[in-house]
Design a protein around this motif. Structure first.
Motif, short mmCIF file in Angstrom:
data_model
loop_
_atom_site.label_atom_id
_atom_site.label_comp_id
_atom_site.label_asym_id
_atom_site.label_seq_id
_atom_site.Cartn_x
_atom_site.Cartn_y
_atom_site.Cartn_z
N MET A 13 0.77 2.79 -11.30
CA MET A 13 2.00 3.40 -10.79
C MET A 13 1.68 4.22 -9.53
N PRO A 14 2.69 4.49 -8.71
CA PRO A 14 2.46 5.32 -7.51
C PRO A 14 1.99 6.71 -7.88
N ASP A 15 1.47 7.43 -6.91
CA ASP A 15 0.96 8.78 -7.17
C ASP A 15 2.11 9.72 -7.54
N ALA A 16 1.75 10.89 -8.05
CA ALA A 16 2.73 11.83 -8.58
C ALA A 16 3.70 12.32 -7.51
N GLY A 17 3.23 12.52 -6.30
CA GLY A 17 4.11 12.99 -5.23
C GLY A 17 5.22 12.00 -4.92
N ASN A 75 0.83 -1.19 0.00
CA ASN A 75 0.00 0.00 0.00
C ASN A 75 0.88 1.26 0.00
N ASN A 76 0.23 2.42 0.00
CA ASN A 76 0.97 3.68 -0.08
C ASN A 76 1.87 3.90 1.13
N TYR A 114 5.44 -2.07 -6.69
CA TYR A 114 4.20 -1.34 -6.44
C TYR A 114 3.21 -1.57 -7.59
N TYR A 115 3.72 -1.55 -8.83
CA TYR A 115 2.85 -1.74 -9.99
C TYR A 115 2.24 -3.16 -9.99
N ILE A 145 15.29 1.85 -7.13
CA ILE A 145 14.09 2.63 -7.46
C ILE A 145 13.24 1.91 -8.49
N GLU A 146 13.89 1.37 -9.49
CA GLU A 146 13.17 0.63 -10.54
C GLU A 146 12.46 -0.59 -9.94
#
Length: 165
Positions: free
Chosen positions: A45-49, A2-3, A38-39, A31-32
């Protein structure tokens, strides 16, 4: 994932990078892998922030470079948020904060390529001597006006004329 878990992992990556334990190539791989996890878990994809934080983490060395002349030293310089604010808005600027020849963009926003200031002109303030000179000139003009007015309004002789029908 989750986030909250994703943000916790991003915070761990930041901590490792700040400590110097995560060099650039392995940081890119981490990071990749994190975004792929997450995907797979969420189907998006994760949120923009969060992606913005990861992008800043990719450019950690460029963003944290405190050198004041990096805009001319580097071919493609990247400013931190504080450097950008200083450059565009003049915020948190102390005297001598900018390198020689460098000024805030806000300070030059009204100058054209002809090096002229294109702001609307501001009326100059008069000095005390100028005010006294203007006052003296008005007094002498007022005396002349008063003389002409008195002459015009004084009792005039009445002229009678007879009209024959």
């Amino acid at each position: 994932m989750n986030n909250a878990q994703f943000n916790e992992r991003v915070n761990e990556l930041w901590a490792q990078t700040k400590a110097g334990n995560l060099p650039r190539p392995s940081r890119f791989e981490a990071i990749e892998a994190l975004t792929e996890q997450y995907y797979v878990a969420n189907g998006k994809m994760p949120d923009a922030g969060a992606l913005d934080r990861l992008a800043t983490l990719c450019l950690y060395e460029e963003v944290t470079d405190p050198h004041p002349d990096k805009m001319t030293r580097d071919e493609y310089p990247i400013m931190s948020d504080e450097q950008y604010a200083r450059r565009t808005e003049g915020k948190h600027v102390k005297k001598g904060d900018f390198p020689k020849g460098e000024i805030a963009l806000g300070a030059i926003s009204n100058y054209g390529t002809d090096n002229r200031d294109h702001r609307p002109p501001i009326r100059a303030k008069r000095t005390v001597a100028e005010y006294l000179q203007v006052d003296y000139a008005n007094k002498s003009r007022n005396k002349e006006r008063q003389r002409k007015y008195r002459e015009f309004t004084k009792v005039q002789p009445v002229v009678r004329s007879v009209v024959n029908d």
